[in-house]
Design a protein around this motif. Structure first.
Motif, short mmCIF file in Angstrom:
data_model
loop_
_atom_site.label_atom_id
_atom_site.label_comp_id
_atom_site.label_asym_id
_atom_site.label_seq_id
_atom_site.Cartn_x
_atom_site.Cartn_y
_atom_site.Cartn_z
N ASP A 242 0.84 -1.20 0.00
CA ASP A 242 0.00 0.00 0.00
C ASP A 242 0.87 1.25 0.00
O ASP A 242 0.37 2.35 -0.13
N THR A 244 5.00 2.74 -1.21
CA THR A 244 6.13 2.48 -2.08
C THR A 244 7.22 3.52 -1.87
O THR A 244 6.99 4.56 -1.27
N GLU A 247 7.13 7.47 -3.61
CA GLU A 247 5.67 7.58 -3.51
C GLU A 247 5.26 9.04 -3.73
O GLU A 247 5.85 9.92 -3.09
N PRO A 248 4.30 9.29 -4.62
CA PRO A 248 3.58 8.32 -5.44
C PRO A 248 4.52 7.59 -6.42
O PRO A 248 5.53 8.15 -6.83
N LEU A 249 4.15 6.37 -6.75
CA LEU A 249 4.94 5.60 -7.70
C LEU A 249 4.74 6.19 -9.09
O LEU A 249 3.62 6.26 -9.58
N TRP A 256 5.33 -1.26 -11.19
CA TRP A 256 3.98 -1.38 -11.72
C TRP A 256 3.78 -2.69 -12.49
O TRP A 256 2.71 -3.31 -12.41
N PRO A 265 -2.76 2.59 -3.72
CA PRO A 265 -2.12 3.89 -3.55
C PRO A 265 -2.26 4.50 -2.15
O PRO A 265 -2.87 5.56 -1.98
N HIS A 266 -1.68 3.83 -1.15
CA HIS A 266 -1.65 4.33 0.23
C HIS A 266 -3.07 4.63 0.74
O HIS A 266 -3.35 5.73 1.22
#
Length: 303
Positions: A242, A244, A247-249, A256, A265-266
């Motif tokens: 949740d 990475t 982040e954002p990835l 991916w 996404p967190h």
């Protein structure tokens, strides 16, 4: 007393308190007027980026109450005389629910079957299950306890609890090398600190058994992304994350398209239940502050 809160809903739960003046600041745009008069600040869930410039100008600040369990962005900037409290317990239900759901999704191969559904393919296959498995919870605090409660009905064979320091029923972190090879699922719930940065490195991952699942509901920086990518690409481990690093990835990042990983996404703690509990905590803490009662979840030293 002037308070900054992250939303109108937070302002509303404090509206009946005498002498309290709330201004909404969600961390975007320019700060509201009266920065020098703010005594209590409840920051938004996503940390404001310019803390090093903002906090020193808040000369009357006495309390920072986060609505996140993690406080690592704030720790370096809290001056002497200011109390920092976190939101321990607020996100336990949502994060624990996500962690157990992620385990099931990966073990039962839900992402694979969703892809097959899109393509109209009926491809029968056996999958693994939580039943009879061993789950290792690394970072056994209130969220770890919530994960264990939710696993109670899934006939898990063993739960291995690990925390920074050993206590009855909980192993110390120094025992990880011998414990990791026993686990079918490893759940990360540790805070982001200098001691946990990159702790899940190539050596850590190599000790996990073939086919094991890594579930990261902690922080992206806890895991060495390149080391995880190597294990996923080799097909030896699987993962659900949740969080990475970075982040954002960003689009096109190899994580991916790596095999055997599910990414969200967190969002683990982003639930209506968490919002309700955050508002309840904010009101409770402000009432305690106004009456001079001891505050909950005070951060002292390492956490």
């Amino acid at each position: 007393m002037k308070i900054w809160v992250p939303s109108q809903a937070a302002a509303d739960v404090l509206a009946d308190l005498p002498g309290v003046e709330c201004a909404v600041f969600d961390g975007t745009g320019a700060p509201p007027d009266g920065l020098e008069e703010v005594e209590v600040w409840v920051p938004a869930l996503i940390p404001f980026g310019d803390l090093a410039n903002l906090i020193p100008r808040m000369t009357k600040l006495r309390l920072v109450q986060t609505i996140s369990a993690g406080v690592d962005p704030y720790l370096p900037h809290i001056p002497e005389g200011v109390t920092l409290c976190n939101a321990r317990g607020v996100h336990d239900a949502g994060t624990a629910e996500w962690a157990v759901g992620a385990m099931i999704a990966v073990l039962r191969e839900f992402p694979h079957f969703v892809t097959e559904q899109r393509e109209g393919v009926w491809a029968y296959r056996f999958t693994e299950t939580l039943a009879d498995s061993t789950v290792l919870i690394l970072g056994y605090g209130s969220i770890g306890e919530a994960v264990e409660r939710r696993l109670a009905g899934f006939e898990v064979a063993e739960i291995i609890r690990v925390a920074r320091s050993a206590r009855p029923g909980v192993h110390g972190q120094e025992e990880l090398p011998r414990l990791l090879p026993r686990a079918d699922v490893v759940v990360l719930l540790v805070p982001a600190t200098s001691g946990t940065a990159g702790m899940v490195d190539a050596e850590f991952l190599a000790r996990m058994k073939d086919g094991a699942v890594l579930v990261n509901a902690a922080r992206g920086g806890v895991v060495d992304t390149d080391a995880l990518l190597a294990e996923l690409t080799a097909g030896r481990l699987r993962a659900a994350v949740d969080v990475t690093a970075p982040e954002p990835l960003p689009p096109g990042h190899p994580l991916w398209s790596a095999p055997g990983i599910m990414i969200t996404p967190h969002v683990a703690g982003s639930t209506p239940a968490s919002q309700r509990r955050a508002l309840k905590l904010i009101r409770s803490q402000i009432l305690r502050y106004l009456s001079g009662e001891p505050l909950r979840n005070v951060i002292t030293g390492s956490y």
